[in-house]
Motif scaffolding. Sequence first.
Motif, short mmCIF file in Angstrom:
data_model
loop_
_atom_site.label_atom_id
_atom_site.label_comp_id
_atom_site.label_asym_id
_atom_site.label_seq_id
_atom_site.Cartn_x
_atom_site.Cartn_y
_atom_site.Cartn_z
N MET A 1 -0.94 -7.88 -23.59
CA MET A 1 -2.29 -7.42 -23.30
C MET A 1 -2.83 -6.59 -24.46
SD MET A 1 -2.16 -6.25 -19.29
CE MET A 1 -3.88 -5.75 -19.37
N THR A 2 -4.16 -6.62 -24.65
CA THR A 2 -4.79 -5.77 -25.64
C THR A 2 -4.81 -4.34 -25.12
OG1 THR A 2 -6.95 -6.21 -24.67
CG2 THR A 2 -6.24 -7.66 -26.46
N ALA A 3 -5.05 -3.39 -26.02
CA ALA A 3 -5.13 -1.99 -25.61
C ALA A 3 -6.27 -1.82 -24.62
CB ALA A 3 -5.36 -1.11 -26.83
N PRO A 4 -6.09 -1.03 -23.57
CA PRO A 4 -7.15 -0.87 -22.56
C PRO A 4 -8.39 -0.23 -23.17
CG PRO A 4 -5.35 0.67 -22.19
CD PRO A 4 -4.88 -0.28 -23.23
N ILE A 5 -9.55 -0.72 -22.77
CA ILE A 5 -10.83 -0.20 -23.25
C ILE A 5 -11.32 0.95 -22.39
CG2 ILE A 5 -12.19 -1.83 -21.86
CD1 ILE A 5 -13.10 -0.56 -25.39
N ARG A 24 -8.49 -1.75 -4.54
CA ARG A 24 -8.50 -3.21 -4.54
C ARG A 24 -9.73 -3.76 -5.26
NH1 ARG A 24 -6.05 -2.22 0.51
NH2 ARG A 24 -8.07 -2.19 1.58
N SER A 25 -10.87 -3.10 -5.10
CA SER A 25 -12.07 -3.57 -5.79
C SER A 25 -11.96 -3.38 -7.30
CB SER A 25 -13.31 -2.84 -5.25
OG SER A 25 -13.39 -1.50 -5.69
N ILE A 26 -11.29 -2.32 -7.72
CA ILE A 26 -11.09 -2.10 -9.16
C ILE A 26 -10.14 -3.14 -9.73
CG2 ILE A 26 -10.14 -0.49 -10.86
CD1 ILE A 26 -11.18 1.80 -9.04
N LEU A 27 -9.08 -3.42 -9.01
CA LEU A 27 -8.11 -4.41 -9.48
C LEU A 27 -8.68 -5.83 -9.50
CD1 LEU A 27 -4.83 -3.12 -7.80
CD2 LEU A 27 -5.51 -2.93 -10.20
N ALA A 28 -9.79 -6.04 -8.81
CA ALA A 28 -10.43 -7.37 -8.78
C ALA A 28 -11.48 -7.53 -9.87
CB ALA A 28 -11.06 -7.60 -7.41
N GLN A 29 -11.52 -6.62 -10.84
CA GLN A 29 -12.52 -6.70 -11.90
C GLN A 29 -12.32 -7.95 -12.76
OE1 GLN A 29 -15.27 -4.44 -12.54
NE2 GLN A 29 -14.62 -4.14 -10.41
N ASP A 30 -13.44 -8.49 -13.27
CA ASP A 30 -13.36 -9.65 -14.17
C ASP A 30 -12.61 -9.30 -15.45
OD1 ASP A 30 -14.85 -11.04 -12.32
OD2 ASP A 30 -16.76 -10.73 -13.35
N ARG A 31 -12.82 -8.09 -15.95
CA ARG A 31 -12.03 -7.60 -17.09
C ARG A 31 -10.85 -6.81 -16.56
NH1 ARG A 31 -15.16 -5.89 -22.51
NH2 ARG A 31 -13.00 -5.34 -22.96
N GLN A 32 -9.69 -7.02 -17.17
CA GLN A 32 -8.49 -6.36 -16.70
C GLN A 32 -7.91 -5.39 -17.73
OE1 GLN A 32 -6.56 -6.69 -13.56
NE2 GLN A 32 -8.68 -7.19 -13.02
N ASP A 33 -8.62 -5.14 -18.81
CA ASP A 33 -8.10 -4.24 -19.85
C ASP A 33 -8.47 -2.79 -19.55
OD1 ASP A 33 -10.75 -4.98 -20.26
OD2 ASP A 33 -10.63 -4.85 -22.44
N ARG A 82 -7.43 8.47 -21.66
CA ARG A 82 -7.07 8.39 -23.08
C ARG A 82 -7.75 7.20 -23.76
NH1 ARG A 82 -6.04 12.69 -21.97
NH2 ARG A 82 -4.07 13.83 -21.99
N THR A 83 -8.54 6.49 -23.02
CA THR A 83 -9.23 5.31 -23.54
C THR A 83 -10.62 5.71 -24.04
OG1 THR A 83 -9.94 4.88 -21.28
CG2 THR A 83 -8.01 3.67 -22.07
N PRO A 84 -11.27 4.86 -24.85
CA PRO A 84 -12.62 5.20 -25.34
C PRO A 84 -13.65 5.40 -24.24
CG PRO A 84 -11.68 3.39 -26.60
CD PRO A 84 -10.77 3.61 -25.44
N LEU A 85 -13.47 4.68 -23.11
CA LEU A 85 -14.41 4.73 -22.00
C LEU A 85 -13.66 5.11 -20.73
CD1 LEU A 85 -16.20 1.31 -22.68
CD2 LEU A 85 -16.79 3.54 -23.66
N PHE A 86 -14.37 5.74 -19.79
CA PHE A 86 -13.73 6.02 -18.51
C PHE A 86 -14.78 6.13 -17.41
CE2 PHE A 86 -14.73 10.31 -19.93
CZ PHE A 86 -15.04 11.01 -18.78
N CYS A 87 -14.32 5.91 -16.19
CA CYS A 87 -15.15 6.00 -14.98
C CYS A 87 -14.47 6.93 -13.99
CB CYS A 87 -15.33 4.61 -14.38
SG CYS A 87 -16.12 4.59 -12.74
N ILE A 88 -15.23 7.90 -13.46
CA ILE A 88 -14.74 8.72 -12.36
C ILE A 88 -15.06 7.97 -11.07
CG2 ILE A 88 -14.92 10.92 -11.15
CD1 ILE A 88 -13.66 11.26 -13.83
N ALA A 89 -14.09 7.24 -10.56
CA ALA A 89 -14.30 6.39 -9.38
C ALA A 89 -14.07 7.22 -8.12
CB ALA A 89 -13.34 5.20 -9.42
N HIS A 90 -15.07 7.29 -7.27
CA HIS A 90 -14.92 8.08 -6.05
C HIS A 90 -14.02 7.36 -5.05
CE1 HIS A 90 -18.83 10.56 -6.79
NE2 HIS A 90 -18.03 10.51 -7.84
#
Length: 332
Positions: A1-5, A24-33, A82-90
Amino acid sequence: MTAPIATFVIPCCNGAAHVGATIRSILAQDRQDFDLVLVDDASTDDSVAVATAAGGSRLIVERHAQRLGLAANFAHAASLARTPLFCIAHQDDVYEPGYLARMVAALAADPALALAHCSATAIDAKGNPIAAAAERFKRRLARHAADASAPELFRLLLRGNFICCPSVLFRRDAFEAVGGFDTRLSFALDWDLWLRCTRAGRRIGTVLEPLVRYRRHLGNATRAATHSLRRFEEELAVLQRARDEGCAAGLLAAATPIGKALRNNLVNEAFEDLLAGSKAGFAAKMAFLDAQTPDLRRDPFVVALRVLAKGGRAGVAALAACRWLALKAGLG
């Protein structure tokens, strides 16, 4: 896998009822990095077990032995990315499969953006869609924000917090540059962050597609803060500080009023009290408005609310029609 974005970080406290669906909704993302982290704030229910069952080997769990509280846990969660982007998922919201791909694309298209957000669909505790007035108003403001400059965004945010916090994908370096979340706050920490970000000249990207389902239910922190009026006390303090700093920075005219954003929230929630039959809740919000924002006593929205509230069921029906027309016209 590539480094996570990106990293999805989930601050959690007694979220067993819904955190599994979120993961489960996060793990179902079209992008998996991406990385996936749960930060549990000393839950006393089965949150960690539910999350672990849903997340499996993809999920990293950090548990606090003693409760930090919402703001401190949010700030700590952000610090773990530690990635360039992040989301605070409630812990109780749901992400559409295309969320991450669409948000990454928005940030990649404009490197000057500090963060990007998308529209949200309100759902109830069972996951059923809700026709929430607040979401309609936010979408109207968001349409104005789509091509706005940072100063324009700052002024627009003073009209209302149209950014759904769990929908935001942050650039980590921009988040850190503006100081992150103010942990002295307990409810309006997201609104405060958007205001500081735009006052500093940082732009915000707006994606109009509804890519997040935001859960509105009686158990969430927003409802508790609304009932106790702590929400409105904190919002007023945040807006006053933003107004003063905006005037000092030349973004606003001197003595720019800030009451309309608070009025919108108070009037809407007071009306919800009427719908629920809570006369005490309605009276408490009106008393707060009189004490803290006396300049709004003659505001047409407030006057109409008070007059029609005395009309029983017919008055409530008239208020519902007035709210629909106000939202339709973009007035509040």
